[in-house]
Design a protein around this motif. Structure first.
Motif, PDB file in Angstrom:
ATOM      1  N   MET A 181       0.844  -1.184   0.000  1.00 32.48           N
ATOM      2  CA  MET A 181       0.000   0.000   0.000  1.00 32.48           C
ATOM      3  C   MET A 181       0.888   1.246   0.000  1.00 32.48           C
ATOM      4  O   MET A 181       1.788   1.370   0.811  1.00 32.48           O
ATOM      5  CB  MET A 181      -0.891  -0.028   1.249  1.00 32.48           C
ATOM      6  N   ALA A 182       0.631   2.169  -0.902  1.00 31.60           N
ATOM      7  CA  ALA A 182       1.428   3.387  -1.011  1.00 31.60           C
ATOM      8  C   ALA A 182       1.102   4.344   0.136  1.00 31.60           C
ATOM      9  O   ALA A 182      -0.024   4.401   0.598  1.00 31.60           O
ATOM     10  CB  ALA A 182       1.155   4.055  -2.345  1.00 31.60           C
ATOM     11  N   ALA A 183       2.105   5.090   0.579  1.00 29.20           N
ATOM     12  CA  ALA A 183       1.901   6.047   1.668  1.00 29.20           C
ATOM     13  C   ALA A 183       2.502   7.393   1.294  1.00 29.20           C
ATOM     14  O   ALA A 183       3.571   7.474   0.709  1.00 29.20           O
ATOM     15  CB  ALA A 183       2.520   5.536   2.961  1.00 29.20           C
ATOM     16  N   THR A 184       1.792   8.434   1.651  1.00 29.25           N
ATOM     17  CA  THR A 184       2.266   9.807   1.536  1.00 29.25           C
ATOM     18  C   THR A 184       2.579  10.278   2.942  1.00 29.25           C
ATOM     19  O   THR A 184       1.744  10.128   3.837  1.00 29.25           O
ATOM     20  CB  THR A 184       1.179  10.704   0.903  1.00 29.25           C
ATOM     21  N   LYS A 185       3.767  10.830   3.170  1.00 28.68           N
ATOM     22  CA  LYS A 185       4.167  11.259   4.511  1.00 28.68           C
ATOM     23  C   LYS A 185       3.995  12.763   4.662  1.00 28.68           C
ATOM     24  O   LYS A 185       4.268  13.524   3.741  1.00 28.68           O
ATOM     25  CB  LYS A 185       5.613  10.873   4.790  1.00 28.68           C
ATOM     26  N   LEU A 186       3.551  13.147   5.864  1.00 27.64           N
ATOM     27  CA  LEU A 186       3.346  14.549   6.183  1.00 27.64           C
ATOM     28  C   LEU A 186       3.793  14.772   7.622  1.00 27.64           C
ATOM     29  O   LEU A 186       3.207  14.224   8.549  1.00 27.64           O
ATOM     30  CB  LEU A 186       1.867  14.892   6.016  1.00 27.64           C
ATOM     31  N   ASP A 187       4.860  15.549   7.815  1.00 34.10           N
ATOM     32  CA  ASP A 187       5.378  15.855   9.154  1.00 34.10           C
ATOM     33  C   ASP A 187       4.768  17.182   9.598  1.00 34.10           C
ATOM     34  O   ASP A 187       5.023  18.227   8.999  1.00 34.10           O
ATOM     35  CB  ASP A 187       6.899  15.943   9.134  1.00 34.10           C
ATOM     36  N   LEU A 188       3.978  17.122  10.650  1.00 35.75           N
ATOM     37  CA  LEU A 188       3.239  18.297  11.121  1.00 35.75           C
ATOM     38  C   LEU A 188       3.888  18.989  12.311  1.00 35.75           C
ATOM     39  O   LEU A 188       3.383  20.009  12.778  1.00 35.75           O
ATOM     40  CB  LEU A 188       1.821  17.879  11.519  1.00 35.75           C
ATOM     41  N   ARG A 189       4.977  18.473  12.805  1.00 35.16           N
ATOM     42  CA  ARG A 189       5.547  18.990  14.050  1.00 35.16           C
ATOM     43  C   ARG A 189       5.951  20.454  13.977  1.00 35.16           C
ATOM     44  O   ARG A 189       5.929  21.133  14.992  1.00 35.16           O
ATOM     45  CB  ARG A 189       6.720  18.119  14.492  1.00 35.16           C
ATOM     46  N   GLU A 190       6.290  20.956  12.804  1.00 35.66           N
ATOM     47  CA  GLU A 190       6.690  22.360  12.662  1.00 35.66           C
ATOM     48  C   GLU A 190       5.567  23.226  12.083  1.00 35.66           C
ATOM     49  O   GLU A 190       5.754  24.420  11.884  1.00 35.66           O
ATOM     50  CB  GLU A 190       7.933  22.467  11.787  1.00 35.66           C
ATOM     51  N   VAL A 191       4.415  22.624  11.813  1.00 34.99           N
ATOM     52  CA  VAL A 191       3.287  23.347  11.239  1.00 34.99           C
ATOM     53  C   VAL A 191       2.468  23.955  12.376  1.00 34.99           C
ATOM     54  O   VAL A 191       2.147  23.255  13.341  1.00 34.99           O
ATOM     55  CB  VAL A 191       2.408  22.396  10.386  1.00 34.99           C
TER      56      VAL A 191
END
Length: 77
Positions: A1-11
């Motif tokens: 299964m394909a995954a898109t990563k999103l790091d929110l720690r600095e948002v």
């Protein structure tokens, strides 16, 4: 299964949910959005479960990797 990563720690917190919704909307069926966050995203889980029919709540996973690092996998039906 394909995954898109999103790091929110600095948002900034006010910008997180719109960014998540945009990223989730861009996924194809069967893909997963992988979030890195500084807290467990329970409110987001409940929001998606209630408002986004394409969110596969049954396959949702979250893992705590450190005191301020949580990785949540949000699959799309």
């Amino acid at each position: 299964m394909a995954a898109t990563k999103l790091d929110l720690r600095e948002v900034p917190p006010a910008d997180r949910h719109p960014k998540i919704h945009d990223a989730f909307d861009s996924l194809d069926s069967g893909e997963t959005l992988e979030l890195v966050n500084d807290h467990e995203p329970k409110p987001l889980f409940y929001e998606l479960r209630a408002e986004v029919p394409e969110f596969d709540a049954e396959a949702y996973e979250v893992e705590q990797r450190g005191p301020a690092e949580f990785v949540a996998r949000l699959p799309k039906k």
